[in-house]
Design an enzyme around this catalytic site. Structure first.
Site, PDB file in Angstrom:
ATOM      1  N   HIS A 258       0.853  -1.190   0.000  1.00 31.65           N
ATOM      2  CA  HIS A 258       0.000   0.000   0.000  1.00 31.65           C
ATOM      3  C   HIS A 258       0.879   1.227   0.000  1.00 31.65           C
ATOM      4  O   HIS A 258       1.939   1.225   0.626  1.00 31.65           O
ATOM      5  CB  HIS A 258      -0.908   0.002   1.238  1.00 31.65           C
ATOM      6  CG  HIS A 258      -2.107   0.852   1.058  1.00 31.65           C
ATOM      7  ND1 HIS A 258      -2.073   2.210   1.262  1.00 31.65           N
ATOM      8  CD2 HIS A 258      -3.354   0.548   0.652  1.00 31.65           C
ATOM      9  CE1 HIS A 258      -3.270   2.697   0.993  1.00 31.65           C
ATOM     10  NE2 HIS A 258      -4.064   1.719   0.616  1.00 31.65           N
ATOM     11  N   ASP A 309      -8.189  -5.301  -0.205  1.00 28.04           N
ATOM     12  CA  ASP A 309      -8.648  -6.125  -1.320  1.00 28.04           C
ATOM     13  C   ASP A 309      -8.340  -7.605  -1.124  1.00 28.04           C
ATOM     14  O   ASP A 309      -8.985  -8.459  -1.730  1.00 28.04           O
ATOM     15  CB  ASP A 309      -8.022  -5.633  -2.637  1.00 28.04           C
ATOM     16  CG  ASP A 309      -8.491  -4.230  -2.966  1.00 28.04           C
ATOM     17  OD1 ASP A 309      -9.674  -3.957  -2.727  1.00 28.04           O
ATOM     18  OD2 ASP A 309      -7.678  -3.414  -3.432  1.00 28.04           O
TER      19      ASP A 309
HETATM   20  C1  LIG Z   1      -0.430  -0.512  -3.943  1.00 30.39           C
HETATM   21  C2  LIG Z   1       0.910  -0.308  -4.634  1.00 30.39           C
HETATM   22  C3  LIG Z   1       0.693   0.227  -6.042  1.00 30.39           C
HETATM   23  C4  LIG Z   1       1.707   0.711  -3.806  1.00 30.39           C
HETATM   24  O1  LIG Z   1       2.892   0.839  -4.441  1.00 30.39           O
HETATM   25  P1  LIG Z   1       4.007   1.957  -4.179  1.00 30.39           P
HETATM   26  O2  LIG Z   1       3.781   2.702  -2.928  1.00 30.39           O
HETATM   27  O3  LIG Z   1       4.090   2.755  -5.418  1.00 30.39           O
HETATM   28  O4  LIG Z   1       5.225   1.035  -3.951  1.00 30.39           O
HETATM   29  P2  LIG Z   1       6.209   0.570  -5.070  1.00 30.39           P
HETATM   30  O5  LIG Z   1       5.451   0.206  -6.301  1.00 30.39           O
HETATM   31  O6  LIG Z   1       7.238   1.633  -5.201  1.00 30.39           O
HETATM   32  O7  LIG Z   1       6.806  -0.739  -4.433  1.00 30.39           O
HETATM   33  C5  LIG Z   1       7.926  -0.772  -3.555  1.00 30.39           C
HETATM   34  C6  LIG Z   1       8.597  -2.126  -3.671  1.00 30.39           C
HETATM   35  O8  LIG Z   1       7.713  -3.146  -3.213  1.00 30.39           O
HETATM   36  C7  LIG Z   1       7.401  -4.040  -4.277  1.00 30.39           C
HETATM   37  N1  LIG Z   1       5.980  -4.330  -4.224  1.00 30.39           N
HETATM   38  C8  LIG Z   1       4.990  -3.448  -3.935  1.00 30.39           C
HETATM   39  N2  LIG Z   1       3.814  -4.068  -3.938  1.00 30.39           N
HETATM   40  C9  LIG Z   1       4.086  -5.360  -4.240  1.00 30.39           C
HETATM   41  C10 LIG Z   1       3.277  -6.502  -4.376  1.00 30.39           C
HETATM   42  N3  LIG Z   1       1.949  -6.418  -4.226  1.00 30.39           N
HETATM   43  N4  LIG Z   1       3.855  -7.689  -4.661  1.00 30.39           N
HETATM   44  C11 LIG Z   1       5.204  -7.769  -4.804  1.00 30.39           C
HETATM   45  N5  LIG Z   1       6.018  -6.718  -4.677  1.00 30.39           N
HETATM   46  C12 LIG Z   1       5.455  -5.526  -4.408  1.00 30.39           C
HETATM   47  C13 LIG Z   1       7.756  -3.302  -5.556  1.00 30.39           C
HETATM   48  O9  LIG Z   1       8.028  -4.170  -6.616  1.00 30.39           O
HETATM   49  C14 LIG Z   1       8.950  -2.509  -5.100  1.00 30.39           C
HETATM   50  O10 LIG Z   1      10.034  -3.384  -5.028  1.00 30.39           O
HETATM   51  P3  LIG Z   1      11.493  -2.888  -5.459  1.00 30.39           P
HETATM   52  O11 LIG Z   1      11.839  -1.801  -4.487  1.00 30.39           O
HETATM   53  O12 LIG Z   1      12.338  -4.119  -5.332  1.00 30.39           O
HETATM   54  O13 LIG Z   1      11.370  -2.401  -6.874  1.00 30.39           O
HETATM   55  C15 LIG Z   1       1.693  -1.637  -4.693  1.00 30.39           C
HETATM   56  O14 LIG Z   1       1.949  -2.123  -3.400  1.00 30.39           O
HETATM   57  C16 LIG Z   1       0.973  -2.702  -5.529  1.00 30.39           C
HETATM   58  O15 LIG Z   1       1.128  -2.715  -6.753  1.00 30.39           O
HETATM   59  N6  LIG Z   1       0.176  -3.598  -4.879  1.00 30.39           N
HETATM   60  C17 LIG Z   1      -0.586  -4.574  -5.612  1.00 30.39           C
HETATM   61  C18 LIG Z   1      -1.875  -3.970  -6.117  1.00 30.39           C
HETATM   62  C19 LIG Z   1      -2.878  -3.761  -5.013  1.00 30.39           C
HETATM   63  O16 LIG Z   1      -3.112  -4.627  -4.191  1.00 30.39           O
HETATM   64  N7  LIG Z   1      -3.497  -2.578  -5.035  1.00 30.39           N
HETATM   65  C20 LIG Z   1      -4.509  -2.219  -4.082  1.00 30.39           C
HETATM   66  C21 LIG Z   1      -4.022  -1.146  -3.170  1.00 30.39           C
HETATM   67  S1  LIG Z   1      -5.214  -0.822  -1.902  1.00 30.39           S
END
Ligand SMILES: CC(C)(COP(=O)(O)OP(=O)(O)OC[C@H]1O[C@@H](n2cnc3c(N)ncnc32)[C@H](O)[C@@H]1OP(=O)(O)O)[C@@H](O)C(=O)NCCC(=O)NCCS
Length: 372
Positions: A258, A309
């Site tokens: 998140h 979710d």
């Molecule tokens: C929600 C989300 C977009 C937040 O992302 P963010 O704050 O932008 O964090 P980042 O995308 O920069 O991720 C940071 C690190 O964690 C990893 N990561 C984040 N969410 C992940 C997941 N669900 N599964 C695996 N790895 C994940 C990223 O690959 C990144 O790794 P790295 O540093 O080795 O490249 C992200 O956690 C995600 O894509 N989750 C899955 C989708 C989801 O469940 N969305 C609903 C949110 S309520």
């Protein structure tokens, strides 16, 4: 002039003020913790709280229920469109179109005053579940089921989808999920709604845009992808290997991580126990075990806790709901938060117009077309 702050994805940026909810010290709506609301309130009470700022008195709640009952219908033309849209169209696209179409028959459409926006918000709250259920039945060649004014919004949703009375535990689970999905500060779809109305556009345009933003798998669309993950994993035995392989391939596991909750999403914690109860009731404890293994591995390997979710997908699955209704159910709930933010933005509006850091070419000389 100082250099403007740049943060990719606006991470950590405070982009405005709100009195609607905060994630400080856990999530609360208008000062009430979501745990207290989920435990004691109905979704209608929470919707009133979010939209009007205070919990309703018994009389105010009864009037809200009456207004919602009266508005829980769609113009015949909207039903015609819901019938005519190709059956392969994704449900979220239909929800977006429905929100936009409803504007054309809304008596307050061009009135952007606080009171008119409250009326529009309540109408959308009543109409979107009807649109969701009607479309679901029409695409299967069935007739829409009229809402029953004696039922709550959660009860009616299940009633209109299935055409039969749902169990008390399904109604409770739906009600709690709607409460937990209702509002969440400046998430992507809410921010979208605020950006749209900050141009002095209108409620229906803001809500249609917000639905478009919610659809993406990094936001609301994740609850549908969670079910795909669980189906692909298939059994508790395969779960650990599957997750390790997926993480090794740098695959994102939907339902984890998140932007703002790094130590865990309080909504997910709350819904998990309800999910386990419902799994017991419907006799699907294998799926809970699969989920538990995935959760353990992702949490230990990546330090990524589950978000809302993650349990909500299983909750809807136990209720027998088709996967492509999961994100539309999020819409039916979040329309309360979006509308409250539109109203709050317009009550004290300032156009939302940030700056961009330019990364294009340096100034260059004009070249006539025949010399390019
Ligand atoms: C929600 C989300 C977009 C937040 O992302 P963010 O704050 O932008 O964090 P980042 O995308 O920069 O991720 C940071 C690190 O964690 C990893 N990561 C984040 N969410 C992940 C997941 N669900 N599964 C695996 N790895 C994940 C990223 O690959 C990144 O790794 P790295 O540093 O080795 O490249 C992200 O956690 C995600 O894509 N989750 C899955 C989708 C989801 O469940 N969305 C609903 C949110 S309520």
């Amino acid at each position: 002039m100082t250099e403007p702050v740049y943060s990719p994805g606006l991470e950590g940026i405070v982009a405005g003020e709100t009195a609607i909810s905060t994630i400080a010290g856990g999530l609360s709506y208008r000062g009430y913790s979501i745990e207290d609301l989920a435990r004691h309130a109905s979704f209608e009470e929470v919707a009133y709280l979010i939209l009007h700022g205070e919990l309703p008195t018994a009389g105010e709640l009864a009037s809200l229920r009456e207004r919602l009952g009266q508005s829980a219908k769609l113009p015949g033309e909207v039903i015609d469109v819901l019938r005519a849209v190709p059956h392969t169209t994704p449900m979220m696209d239909v929800m977006r179109s429905a929100a936009s179409l409803l504007a054309h028959w809304d008596p307050d459409v061009s009135d952007n005053s606080h009171d008119a926006n409250l009326r529009k918000a309540e109408r959308l709250l009543a109409q979107l579940p009807v649109a969701l259920a009607a479309r679901h039945r029409l695409r299967k060649g069935k007739k829409p089921v009229a809402p029953d004014p004696k039922r709550s919004l959660a009860d009616n949703l299940l009633w209109m989808l299935e055409g039969k009375a749902p169990s008390a535990s399904f109604v409770k689970a739906m009600d709690v999920s709607l409460i937990l999905y209702a509002e969440h500060e400046f998430n992507a779809s809410t921010f979208t709604a605020r950006v749209v109305c900050s141009t002095l556009s209108d409620m229906h345009s803001s809500i249609s845009a917000a639905i478009g933003a919610l659809k993406g798998p990094l936001h609301g669309g994740a609850n549908e992808r969670v079910m795909e993950v669980l189906e692909e994993v298939g059994s508790p035995k395969r779960a650990e290997t599957w997750v390790r392989d997926a993480l090794a391939r740098k695959q994102r596991i939907m339902g984890f991580g998140h932007r703002v909750y790094k130590d865990g999403d309080p909504r997910a914690r709350y819904l998990k126990s309800l999910c386990q109860d419902l799994a017991q009731e419907v006799g699907n404890t294998a799926l809970e075990q699969t989920a538990e293994v995935i959760e353990r591995v992702v949490t230990t390997e990546k330090k990524l806790p589950p978000n809302l979710d993650w349990p909500s997908a299983r909750l809807y699955h136990y209720m027998g709901l088709p996967v492509d209704l999961y994100t539309p159910l999020f819409v039916v709930s979040r329309v309360t938060g979006w509308s409250a933010h539109v109203i709050e933005q317009l009550d004290n509006n300032r156009l939302i117009r940030p700056r961009a850091r330019y990364t294009g070419p340096a100034p260059r000389a004009w070249v006539p077309v025949e010399r390019r």
